[in-house]
Design a protein around this motif. Sequence first.
Motif, PDB file in Angstrom:
ATOM      1  N   SER A  42      39.535  57.763  54.340  1.00  0.00           N
ATOM      2  CA  SER A  42      40.704  58.446  53.746  1.00  0.00           C
ATOM      3  C   SER A  42      41.374  57.495  52.799  1.00  0.00           C
ATOM      4  N   ALA A  43      41.647  56.186  53.073  1.00  0.00           N
ATOM      5  CA  ALA A  43      42.319  55.504  52.162  1.00  0.00           C
ATOM      6  C   ALA A  43      41.545  55.442  50.872  1.00  0.00           C
ATOM      7  N   VAL A  44      40.404  55.354  50.971  1.00  0.00           N
ATOM      8  CA  VAL A  44      39.481  55.383  49.772  1.00  0.00           C
ATOM      9  C   VAL A  44      39.511  56.571  48.961  1.00  0.00           C
ATOM     10  N   ALA A  45      39.569  57.799  49.578  1.00  0.00           N
ATOM     11  CA  ALA A  45      39.481  59.079  48.965  1.00  0.00           C
ATOM     12  C   ALA A  45      40.650  59.112  48.333  1.00  0.00           C
ATOM     13  N   LYS A  46      41.905  58.773  49.009  1.00  0.00           N
ATOM     14  CA  LYS A  46      43.090  59.096  48.513  1.00  0.00           C
ATOM     15  C   LYS A  46      43.395  58.214  47.166  1.00  0.00           C
ATOM     16  N   ALA A  47      42.737  56.898  47.268  1.00  0.00           N
ATOM     17  CA  ALA A  47      42.944  55.958  45.991  1.00  0.00           C
ATOM     18  C   ALA A  47      42.072  56.691  44.946  1.00  0.00           C
ATOM     19  N   ILE A  48      41.001  57.095  44.959  1.00  0.00           N
ATOM     20  CA  ILE A  48      40.133  57.792  44.114  1.00  0.00           C
ATOM     21  C   ILE A  48      40.899  58.970  43.304  1.00  0.00           C
ATOM     22  N   THR A  49      41.315  59.760  44.291  1.00  0.00           N
ATOM     23  CA  THR A  49      42.236  60.960  43.491  1.00  0.00           C
ATOM     24  C   THR A  49      43.501  60.665  42.739  1.00  0.00           C
ATOM     25  N   LYS A  50      43.899  59.587  43.132  1.00  0.00           N
ATOM     26  CA  LYS A  50      45.129  58.953  42.463  1.00  0.00           C
ATOM     27  C   LYS A  50      44.888  58.003  41.304  1.00  0.00           C
ATOM     28  N   ASN A  51      43.586  58.013  41.104  1.00  0.00           N
ATOM     29  CA  ASN A  51      43.059  56.927  40.327  1.00  0.00           C
ATOM     30  C   ASN A  51      43.869  55.602  40.253  1.00  0.00           C
ATOM     31  N   ASP A  52      43.772  55.141  41.677  1.00  0.00           N
ATOM     32  CA  ASP A  52      44.363  54.004  41.976  1.00  0.00           C
ATOM     33  C   ASP A  52      43.398  52.942  42.845  1.00  0.00           C
ATOM     34  N   VAL A  53      42.243  52.865  42.747  1.00  0.00           N
ATOM     35  CA  VAL A  53      41.234  52.125  43.308  1.00  0.00           C
ATOM     36  C   VAL A  53      41.654  50.753  43.304  1.00  0.00           C
ATOM     37  N   ASP A  54      41.889  50.412  41.774  1.00  0.00           N
ATOM     38  CA  ASP A  54      42.139  48.989  41.645  1.00  0.00           C
ATOM     39  C   ASP A  54      43.378  48.282  42.560  1.00  0.00           C
ATOM     40  N   SER A  55      44.437  49.084  42.570  1.00  0.00           N
ATOM     41  CA  SER A  55      45.356  48.764  43.836  1.00  0.00           C
ATOM     42  C   SER A  55      44.914  48.561  44.930  1.00  0.00           C
ATOM     43  N   LEU A  56      44.179  49.620  45.510  1.00  0.00           N
ATOM     44  CA  LEU A  56      43.545  49.425  46.896  1.00  0.00           C
ATOM     45  C   LEU A  56      42.818  48.151  46.970  1.00  0.00           C
ATOM     46  N   LEU A  57      42.010  48.026  45.914  1.00  0.00           N
ATOM     47  CA  LEU A  57      41.172  46.649  45.879  1.00  0.00           C
ATOM     48  C   LEU A  57      42.028  45.578  46.054  1.00  0.00           C
ATOM     49  N   ALA A  58      43.239  45.508  45.425  1.00  0.00           N
ATOM     50  CA  ALA A  58      44.150  44.374  45.297  1.00  0.00           C
ATOM     51  C   ALA A  58      44.357  44.529  46.793  1.00  0.00           C
ATOM     52  N   LYS A  59      45.186  45.215  47.188  1.00  0.00           N
ATOM     53  CA  LYS A  59      45.762  45.200  48.703  1.00  0.00           C
ATOM     54  C   LYS A  59      44.564  44.788  49.831  1.00  0.00           C
ATOM     55  N   SER A  60      43.446  45.135  49.672  1.00  0.00           N
ATOM     56  CA  SER A  60      42.358  44.732  50.540  1.00  0.00           C
ATOM     57  C   SER A  60      42.125  43.327  50.536  1.00  0.00           C
ATOM     58  N   ASN A  61      42.268  42.809  49.230  1.00  0.00           N
ATOM     59  CA  ASN A  61      42.072  41.188  48.967  1.00  0.00           C
ATOM     60  C   ASN A  61      42.919  40.436  49.596  1.00  0.00           C
ATOM     61  N   ASP A  62      44.353  41.129  49.469  1.00  0.00           N
ATOM     62  CA  ASP A  62      45.483  40.525  50.084  1.00  0.00           C
ATOM     63  C   ASP A  62      45.283  40.482  51.546  1.00  0.00           C
ATOM     64  N   ILE A  63      44.960  41.356  52.120  1.00  0.00           N
ATOM     65  CA  ILE A  63      44.582  41.561  53.782  1.00  0.00           C
ATOM     66  C   ILE A  63      43.513  40.500  54.137  1.00  0.00           C
ATOM     67  N   ILE A  64      42.527  40.351  53.338  1.00  0.00           N
ATOM     68  CA  ILE A  64      41.556  39.385  53.544  1.00  0.00           C
ATOM     69  C   ILE A  64      42.204  38.195  53.578  1.00  0.00           C
TER      70      ILE A  64
END
Length: 72
Positions: A42-64
């Motif tokens: 769901s998070a990936v689908a929402k990021a794609i629809t908002k054209n915000d995949v780069d932000s999701l990747l950055a947040k994911s890297n921060d979590i890692i």
Amino acid sequence: MNAKEAIGKMVKILTEIDSLNEDLKEIKDEAKASELNVAVLSAVAKAITKNDVDSLLAKSNDIIDAVELARS
């Protein structure tokens, strides 16, 4: 436009939204039954629809990074 026309248009759109939400719930239920991580998908689908995949990747890297820091 008068109030009755506005209400009619709103009802039509809200009915469509309800139908789409039901469809989305069915997809999520099927994904869960297939043992997929629905929250992540769901998070990936929402990021794609908002054209915000780069932000999701950055947040994911921060979590890692935070997990790796906590483990060290």
